[in-house]
Design a protein around this motif. Sequence first.
Motif, PDB file in Angstrom:
ATOM      1  N   MET A   1     -36.193 -63.552 -67.830  1.00  0.00           N
ATOM      2  CA  MET A   1     -35.983 -62.273 -68.476  1.00  0.00           C
ATOM      3  C   MET A   1     -36.947 -61.264 -67.864  1.00  0.00           C
ATOM      4  SD  MET A   1     -35.265 -62.770 -72.495  1.00  0.00           S
ATOM      5  CE  MET A   1     -36.156 -64.232 -72.971  1.00  0.00           C
ATOM      6  N   GLY A   2     -36.559 -60.017 -67.980  1.00  0.00           N
ATOM      7  CA  GLY A   2     -37.485 -59.034 -67.483  1.00  0.00           C
ATOM      8  C   GLY A   2     -36.881 -57.670 -67.315  1.00  0.00           C
ATOM      9  N   GLY A   3     -37.708 -56.791 -66.745  1.00  0.00           N
ATOM     10  CA  GLY A   3     -37.349 -55.405 -66.598  1.00  0.00           C
ATOM     11  C   GLY A   3     -37.955 -54.604 -67.734  1.00  0.00           C
ATOM     12  N   SER A   4     -37.753 -53.291 -67.680  1.00  0.00           N
ATOM     13  CA  SER A   4     -38.268 -52.436 -68.744  1.00  0.00           C
ATOM     14  C   SER A   4     -37.349 -51.238 -68.924  1.00  0.00           C
ATOM     15  CB  SER A   4     -39.687 -51.965 -68.417  1.00  0.00           C
ATOM     16  OG  SER A   4     -39.675 -51.156 -67.257  1.00  0.00           O
ATOM     17  N   ALA A   5     -37.405 -50.652 -70.124  1.00  0.00           N
ATOM     18  CA  ALA A   5     -36.575 -49.489 -70.432  1.00  0.00           C
ATOM     19  C   ALA A   5     -36.971 -48.925 -71.780  1.00  0.00           C
ATOM     20  CB  ALA A   5     -35.099 -49.864 -70.450  1.00  0.00           C
ATOM     21  N   GLU A   6     -36.520 -47.711 -72.035  1.00  0.00           N
ATOM     22  CA  GLU A   6     -36.618 -47.113 -73.366  1.00  0.00           C
ATOM     23  C   GLU A   6     -35.240 -47.238 -73.985  1.00  0.00           C
ATOM     24  OE1 GLU A   6     -38.243 -43.158 -73.295  1.00  0.00           O
ATOM     25  OE2 GLU A   6     -39.724 -43.741 -71.787  1.00  0.00           O
ATOM     26  N   VAL A   7     -35.185 -47.703 -75.242  1.00  0.00           N
ATOM     27  CA  VAL A   7     -33.902 -47.951 -75.899  1.00  0.00           C
ATOM     28  C   VAL A   7     -33.871 -47.243 -77.244  1.00  0.00           C
ATOM     29  CG1 VAL A   7     -32.329 -49.710 -76.803  1.00  0.00           C
ATOM     30  CG2 VAL A   7     -33.736 -50.219 -74.808  1.00  0.00           C
ATOM     31  N   LYS A   8     -32.779 -46.514 -77.480  1.00  0.00           N
ATOM     32  CA  LYS A   8     -32.527 -45.914 -78.789  1.00  0.00           C
ATOM     33  C   LYS A   8     -31.306 -46.627 -79.361  1.00  0.00           C
ATOM     34  CE  LYS A   8     -34.526 -41.441 -77.857  1.00  0.00           C
ATOM     35  NZ  LYS A   8     -34.327 -39.995 -77.774  1.00  0.00           N
ATOM     36  N   ALA A  19     -34.617 -47.082 -67.178  1.00  0.00           N
ATOM     37  CA  ALA A  19     -34.382 -48.508 -66.936  1.00  0.00           C
ATOM     38  C   ALA A  19     -34.904 -48.934 -65.569  1.00  0.00           C
ATOM     39  CB  ALA A  19     -32.892 -48.817 -67.041  1.00  0.00           C
ATOM     40  N   LYS A  20     -35.616 -50.053 -65.564  1.00  0.00           N
ATOM     41  CA  LYS A  20     -36.120 -50.655 -64.325  1.00  0.00           C
ATOM     42  C   LYS A  20     -35.749 -52.127 -64.367  1.00  0.00           C
ATOM     43  CE  LYS A  20     -39.843 -47.392 -63.856  1.00  0.00           C
ATOM     44  NZ  LYS A  20     -41.256 -47.122 -63.907  1.00  0.00           N
ATOM     45  N   PRO A  21     -35.108 -52.635 -63.315  1.00  0.00           N
ATOM     46  CA  PRO A  21     -34.670 -54.028 -63.315  1.00  0.00           C
ATOM     47  C   PRO A  21     -35.823 -55.013 -63.201  1.00  0.00           C
ATOM     48  CG  PRO A  21     -34.272 -53.064 -61.165  1.00  0.00           C
ATOM     49  CD  PRO A  21     -34.769 -51.953 -62.065  1.00  0.00           C
ATOM     50  N   ALA A  22     -35.516 -56.266 -63.528  1.00  0.00           N
ATOM     51  CA  ALA A  22     -36.474 -57.344 -63.315  1.00  0.00           C
ATOM     52  C   ALA A  22     -36.741 -57.450 -61.811  1.00  0.00           C
ATOM     53  CB  ALA A  22     -35.906 -58.656 -63.849  1.00  0.00           C
ATOM     54  N   PRO A  23     -37.952 -57.798 -61.405  1.00  0.00           N
ATOM     55  CA  PRO A  23     -38.288 -57.892 -59.983  1.00  0.00           C
ATOM     56  C   PRO A  23     -37.302 -58.798 -59.226  1.00  0.00           C
ATOM     57  CG  PRO A  23     -40.266 -58.105 -61.307  1.00  0.00           C
ATOM     58  CD  PRO A  23     -39.102 -58.122 -62.262  1.00  0.00           C
ATOM     59  N   GLY A  24     -36.836 -58.303 -58.075  1.00  0.00           N
ATOM     60  CA  GLY A  24     -35.939 -59.077 -57.237  1.00  0.00           C
ATOM     61  C   GLY A  24     -34.500 -59.112 -57.698  1.00  0.00           C
ATOM     62  N   THR A  25     -34.149 -58.300 -58.721  1.00  0.00           N
ATOM     63  CA  THR A  25     -32.778 -58.296 -59.251  1.00  0.00           C
ATOM     64  C   THR A  25     -32.312 -56.852 -59.442  1.00  0.00           C
ATOM     65  OG1 THR A  25     -33.281 -58.145 -61.622  1.00  0.00           O
ATOM     66  CG2 THR A  25     -33.390 -60.343 -60.629  1.00  0.00           C
ATOM     67  N   GLU A  26     -31.081 -56.716 -59.851  1.00  0.00           N
ATOM     68  CA  GLU A  26     -30.538 -55.434 -60.319  1.00  0.00           C
ATOM     69  C   GLU A  26     -30.094 -55.607 -61.768  1.00  0.00           C
ATOM     70  OE1 GLU A  26     -30.880 -52.582 -58.990  1.00  0.00           O
ATOM     71  OE2 GLU A  26     -31.755 -53.410 -57.171  1.00  0.00           O
ATOM     72  N   ALA A  27     -30.866 -56.405 -62.531  1.00  0.00           N
ATOM     73  CA  ALA A  27     -30.523 -56.726 -63.916  1.00  0.00           C
ATOM     74  C   ALA A  27     -31.685 -56.422 -64.853  1.00  0.00           C
ATOM     75  CB  ALA A  27     -30.145 -58.199 -64.038  1.00  0.00           C
ATOM     76  N   LEU A  28     -31.323 -56.132 -66.099  1.00  0.00           N
ATOM     77  CA  LEU A  28     -32.282 -55.842 -67.156  1.00  0.00           C
ATOM     78  C   LEU A  28     -31.834 -56.600 -68.402  1.00  0.00           C
ATOM     79  CD1 LEU A  28     -34.580 -54.065 -68.454  1.00  0.00           C
ATOM     80  CD2 LEU A  28     -32.780 -52.413 -68.959  1.00  0.00           C
ATOM     81  N   VAL A  29     -32.754 -57.317 -69.031  1.00  0.00           N
ATOM     82  CA  VAL A  29     -32.436 -58.031 -70.268  1.00  0.00           C
ATOM     83  C   VAL A  29     -32.932 -57.203 -71.444  1.00  0.00           C
ATOM     84  CG1 VAL A  29     -32.824 -60.113 -71.634  1.00  0.00           C
ATOM     85  CG2 VAL A  29     -32.496 -60.286 -69.160  1.00  0.00           C
ATOM     86  N   ILE A  64     -28.659 -59.557 -74.423  1.00  0.00           N
ATOM     87  CA  ILE A  64     -27.813 -58.733 -73.559  1.00  0.00           C
ATOM     88  C   ILE A  64     -28.476 -58.598 -72.189  1.00  0.00           C
ATOM     89  CG2 ILE A  64     -26.864 -56.420 -73.201  1.00  0.00           C
ATOM     90  CD1 ILE A  64     -26.990 -56.114 -76.305  1.00  0.00           C
ATOM     91  N   ARG A  65     -27.732 -58.944 -71.140  1.00  0.00           N
ATOM     92  CA  ARG A  65     -28.184 -58.690 -69.772  1.00  0.00           C
ATOM     93  C   ARG A  65     -27.265 -57.618 -69.188  1.00  0.00           C
ATOM     94  NH1 ARG A  65     -28.622 -63.667 -66.996  1.00  0.00           N
ATOM     95  NH2 ARG A  65     -26.368 -63.745 -67.037  1.00  0.00           N
ATOM     96  N   VAL A  66     -27.837 -56.554 -68.651  1.00  0.00           N
ATOM     97  CA  VAL A  66     -27.064 -55.502 -68.001  1.00  0.00           C
ATOM     98  C   VAL A  66     -27.312 -55.616 -66.501  1.00  0.00           C
ATOM     99  CG1 VAL A  66     -26.711 -53.024 -67.761  1.00  0.00           C
ATOM    100  CG2 VAL A  66     -27.232 -53.996 -70.003  1.00  0.00           C
ATOM    101  N   VAL A  67     -26.218 -55.681 -65.735  1.00  0.00           N
ATOM    102  CA  VAL A  67     -26.297 -55.820 -64.288  1.00  0.00           C
ATOM    103  C   VAL A  67     -25.712 -54.570 -63.650  1.00  0.00           C
ATOM    104  CG1 VAL A  67     -25.618 -57.209 -62.303  1.00  0.00           C
ATOM    105  CG2 VAL A  67     -26.070 -58.320 -64.502  1.00  0.00           C
ATOM    106  N   GLY A  68     -26.432 -53.989 -62.713  1.00  0.00           N
ATOM    107  CA  GLY A  68     -25.977 -52.791 -62.022  1.00  0.00           C
ATOM    108  C   GLY A  68     -25.220 -53.121 -60.748  1.00  0.00           C
TER     109      GLY A  68
END
Length: 82
Positions: A1-8, A19-29, A64-68
């Motif tokens: 799991m990983g990444g960071s973001a602000e969520v409302k 939103a910033k993905p987990a290192p080495g991915t284009e995904a955010l959990v 929830i995993r979001v993939v770009g």
Amino acid sequence: MGGSAEVKAGLGRLAVSAAKPAPGTEALVLRFHWLAELRCRSGVPNVDCRVEREPVEGDETGFIRVVGAPTLPAEFVVEQGP
């Protein structure tokens, strides 16, 4: 799991920014429970996103995993949809 973001969070809707993905991915959990009917709508032109289930040990629902595609958009909305 990983990444960071602000969520409302709202009823049936998550508005995500910075939103910033987990290192080495284009995904955010996102640490919200996954539902099969969730959809992702990108706030960035020419960048798409999709919602997947992130398995969580001891929780059969998962998160929830979001993939770009091609990259994770900096802003997007996850909402319940048809």
